[in-house]
Scaffold this motif. Structure first.
Motif, short mmCIF file in Angstrom:
data_model
loop_
_atom_site.label_atom_id
_atom_site.label_comp_id
_atom_site.label_asym_id
_atom_site.label_seq_id
_atom_site.Cartn_x
_atom_site.Cartn_y
_atom_site.Cartn_z
N PHE A 134 13.39 -42.70 24.64
CA PHE A 134 13.10 -43.37 25.91
C PHE A 134 11.89 -44.29 25.79
CE2 PHE A 134 11.14 -43.57 30.12
CZ PHE A 134 12.20 -44.07 30.85
N TYR A 135 10.87 -43.83 25.05
CA TYR A 135 9.64 -44.62 24.92
C TYR A 135 9.58 -45.38 23.60
CZ TYR A 135 7.38 -42.71 29.12
OH TYR A 135 7.03 -42.41 30.40
N VAL A 136 10.75 -45.72 23.04
CA VAL A 136 10.79 -46.30 21.70
C VAL A 136 9.91 -47.54 21.55
CG1 VAL A 136 12.89 -47.68 22.07
CG2 VAL A 136 12.35 -46.80 19.77
N GLU A 137 9.78 -48.31 22.65
CA GLU A 137 8.97 -49.55 22.56
C GLU A 137 7.50 -49.26 22.29
OE1 GLU A 137 8.38 -51.43 26.63
OE2 GLU A 137 9.61 -49.70 27.15
N HIS A 138 7.07 -47.99 22.53
CA HIS A 138 5.65 -47.64 22.30
C HIS A 138 5.44 -46.91 20.98
CE1 HIS A 138 4.60 -48.89 26.32
NE2 HIS A 138 5.48 -48.06 26.85
N GLN A 139 6.47 -46.88 20.11
CA GLN A 139 6.37 -45.98 18.95
C GLN A 139 5.26 -46.33 17.97
OE1 GLN A 139 9.90 -45.70 16.62
NE2 GLN A 139 10.33 -47.88 16.71
N ASN A 146 1.18 -38.19 21.69
CA ASN A 146 0.71 -37.44 22.87
C ASN A 146 1.64 -37.64 24.06
OD1 ASN A 146 -1.44 -36.39 21.61
ND2 ASN A 146 -2.94 -37.87 22.39
N LEU A 147 2.06 -38.88 24.24
CA LEU A 147 2.94 -39.21 25.37
C LEU A 147 4.26 -38.45 25.24
CD1 LEU A 147 3.57 -41.02 27.88
CD2 LEU A 147 4.36 -42.78 26.29
N VAL A 148 4.86 -38.52 24.07
CA VAL A 148 6.16 -37.87 23.86
C VAL A 148 6.03 -36.35 23.98
CG1 VAL A 148 8.02 -37.49 22.19
CG2 VAL A 148 7.12 -39.79 22.56
N VAL A 198 -4.43 -40.99 31.74
CA VAL A 198 -3.46 -42.07 31.47
C VAL A 198 -2.12 -41.51 30.97
CG1 VAL A 198 -4.22 -42.55 29.10
CG2 VAL A 198 -3.28 -44.41 30.48
N ILE A 199 -2.12 -40.31 30.43
CA ILE A 199 -0.87 -39.68 29.98
C ILE A 199 -0.27 -38.88 31.13
CG2 ILE A 199 0.16 -38.00 28.40
CD1 ILE A 199 -0.62 -40.26 26.74
N LYS A 200 -1.10 -38.00 31.72
CA LYS A 200 -0.65 -37.23 32.89
C LYS A 200 -0.84 -38.13 34.12
CE LYS A 200 -1.76 -32.75 30.97
NZ LYS A 200 -2.68 -31.66 30.90
N ASN A 201 0.06 -39.07 34.25
CA ASN A 201 -0.13 -40.09 35.30
C ASN A 201 1.03 -40.15 36.29
OD1 ASN A 201 1.73 -41.31 33.67
ND2 ASN A 201 0.67 -43.28 33.52
N VAL A 202 1.62 -39.01 36.57
CA VAL A 202 2.58 -38.81 37.67
C VAL A 202 3.97 -39.37 37.44
CG1 VAL A 202 3.03 -39.17 40.14
CG2 VAL A 202 0.70 -38.77 39.34
N GLY A 203 4.04 -40.64 37.07
CA GLY A 203 5.39 -41.21 37.02
C GLY A 203 5.46 -42.44 36.15
N HIS A 204 6.69 -42.84 35.94
CA HIS A 204 6.97 -44.05 35.17
C HIS A 204 7.87 -44.93 36.02
CE1 HIS A 204 8.43 -46.66 31.96
NE2 HIS A 204 9.63 -46.44 32.47
P1 CMP Z 1 4.49 -45.11 31.64
O1 CMP Z 1 4.68 -45.91 32.87
O2 CMP Z 1 5.27 -43.88 31.45
O3 CMP Z 1 4.79 -46.06 30.41
C1 CMP Z 1 4.21 -45.87 29.14
C2 CMP Z 1 3.15 -44.81 29.17
O4 CMP Z 1 2.25 -44.87 28.09
C3 CMP Z 1 2.27 -45.00 30.37
O5 CMP Z 1 2.97 -44.67 31.54
C4 CMP Z 1 1.10 -44.13 30.03
O6 CMP Z 1 1.35 -42.77 30.34
C5 CMP Z 1 1.03 -44.30 28.52
N1 CMP Z 1 -0.07 -45.21 28.15
C6 CMP Z 1 -0.16 -46.50 28.36
N2 CMP Z 1 -1.33 -46.99 27.86
C7 CMP Z 1 -1.98 -45.96 27.32
C8 CMP Z 1 -3.23 -45.81 26.66
N3 CMP Z 1 -4.03 -46.84 26.45
N4 CMP Z 1 -3.59 -44.59 26.22
C9 CMP Z 1 -2.78 -43.55 26.40
N5 CMP Z 1 -1.57 -43.64 27.03
C10 CMP Z 1 -1.19 -44.83 27.50
#
Ligand code: CMP
Length: 378
Positions: A134-139, A146-148, A198-204
């Motif tokens: 799902f988050y492949v663009e951030h790999q 941490n996010l995954v 920034v990781i535990k940020n409720v939603g996407h």
């Molecule tokens: P989300 O909207 O799920 O999309 C990508 C996620 O990556 C984002 O919410 C954050 O949870 C995470 N993210 C984006 N930037 C950072 C960062 N600089 N450090 C850590 N996590 C990040």
């Protein structure tokens, strides 16, 4: 001239297994509808008032219930309707992350107050591979692992939101990605109110039309039987259905909040569009026993409902007590803090269904989360 909206619709006729096409006309002045059979080129339903259809339900991709027939709105019937009702309508994915799963009611309330509606919802627990996909663009980003890891640590709830400029509205409601920055820059936002970092940020939220389409397809695929599984446990559980009238009155968030606040664990959640045959089958035990049976069937298939698995020891008995007497008028007198006293209208539109007999808890949960889940109308 009187306003009239036109749609091209399809209805799956179960008796002949054929898709039948109708033109549907809606007259906002008195909420009446009219139908025209396209194959036989004749009027199918003369103009009749239909109190469960509202202008906000009318957009391509939605399903409306006209006198127990579920019609899929597949296109606008004329340019006037497309311009008036379709210009800014978008759909987007809202993914509620594991940190706020118990606050899902609050988040849904904020979604409704931003004039978006929830048309699909499913609680699921992602595997590591699914979250990484799902988050492949951030790999390649340093925070990817941490996010995954976080996204597959506990269940998430995926929702389809529909409304004017849904993509930007949901992102604005979420606020800046970093919850600390959100508290500074957008204190009313969801992340400011409920987020940790920034990781535990409720939603996407999807950031473009193409991302929204791809992400919705990921969680709500058009192919039967695909997509992440629901989280039903099928043990020590009871079934709760938030009825269509309560969904369309915007009570979903409040009902979910009340259930969580009373200490019940929602272990599975999914929205369904129940058709007439399935509603009759589900309510079969009430046939000939409860005089509201037919009304209950009609209500259950009058729009989307949200089904919950409530998990816990003795859940059927304790949750049934929390729902209160079937008649909300009686409930308001005898048990004013019950769900039906708080949110019900009458014996049919009594906000929620709950399993009556303890031995039926698992069976009712199975009916939705095993039999109807993954099943799509052709
Ligand atoms: P989300 O909207 O799920 O999309 C990508 C996620 O990556 C984002 O919410 C954050 O949870 C995470 N993210 C984006 N930037 C950072 C960062 N600089 N450090 C850590 N996590 C990040």
């Amino acid at each position: 001239m009187e306003d009239r909206y036109a749609f091209l619709t399809e209805w799956f006729d179960p008796s002949s297994s054929l898709l039948r096409r109708y033109q549907l006309f809606f007259y906002p002045k008195d909420g009446s509808v009219e139908m025209f059979d396209l194959k036989n080129q004749r009027r199918f339903l003369k103009r009749t008032e239909c109190d469960n259809i509202h202008q906000e339900d009318l957009f391509v991709g939605n399903r409306v219930n006209v006198f127990t027939r579920q019609l899929n709105l597949i296109d606008y019937g004329d340019q006037y309707t497309a311009n008036k009702l379709g210009s800014k309508k978008e759909r987007t994915l809202a993914l509620i992350k594991p940190d706020v799963i118990t606050k899902i009611g609050d988040v849904i309330d904020l979604i409704y107050s931003s004039n978006l509606i929830v048309t699909k919802a499913k609680m699921t627990k992602l595997t590591w591979t699914q979250a990484a996909d799902f988050y492949v663009e951030h790999q390649s980003k340093p925070f990817f692992n941490n996010l995954v890891n976080f996204m597959c640590s506990d269940p998430v709830v995926a929702m389809e939101l529909v409304g004017d400029e849904a993509i930007s509205t949901w992102r604005r409601l979420l606020g800046p990605a970093d919850s600390t920055a959100a508290r500074r820059e957008a204190p009313q936002s969801v992340r400011a109110q409920f987020g940790t970092d920034v990781i535990k940020n409720v939603g996407h939220g999807a950031d473009s039309l193409s991302a929204a389409a791809r992400e919705l397809e990921y969680f709500f695929p058009s192919t039967i039987g695909h997509g992440p599984a629901n989280t039903a446990t099928f043990t020590d559980c009871t079934c709760c259905i938030i009825k269509p009238h309560a969904i369309s009155e915007g009570l979903t968030g409040k009902i979910l909040n009340s259930i969580s606040a009373a200490g019940f664990e929602i272990s599975a959640l999914e929205m369904f569009n129940v058709d007439q045959a399935n509603a009759e089958e589900f309510y079969e035990v009430y046939k000939g026993v409860v005089k509201e049976y037919l009304g209950m069937v009609t209500e259950l298939c009058s729009g989307p409902c949200m089904v919950l698995e409530i998990h816990g020891t003795d859940a059927p008995r304790t949750f049934r007590e929390f729902c209160g007497p079937a008649d909300p008028v009686i409930a308001r007198h005898l048990r004013p803090n019950t769900l039906r006293a708080l949110y019900g209208k009458d014996k049919v539109r009594n906000a929620v269904h709950c399993t009556d007999l303890p031995e039926d808890g698992v069976l009712e949960v199975q009916y939705f989360f095993k039999i109807l889940d993954g099943w799509k109308q052709p």
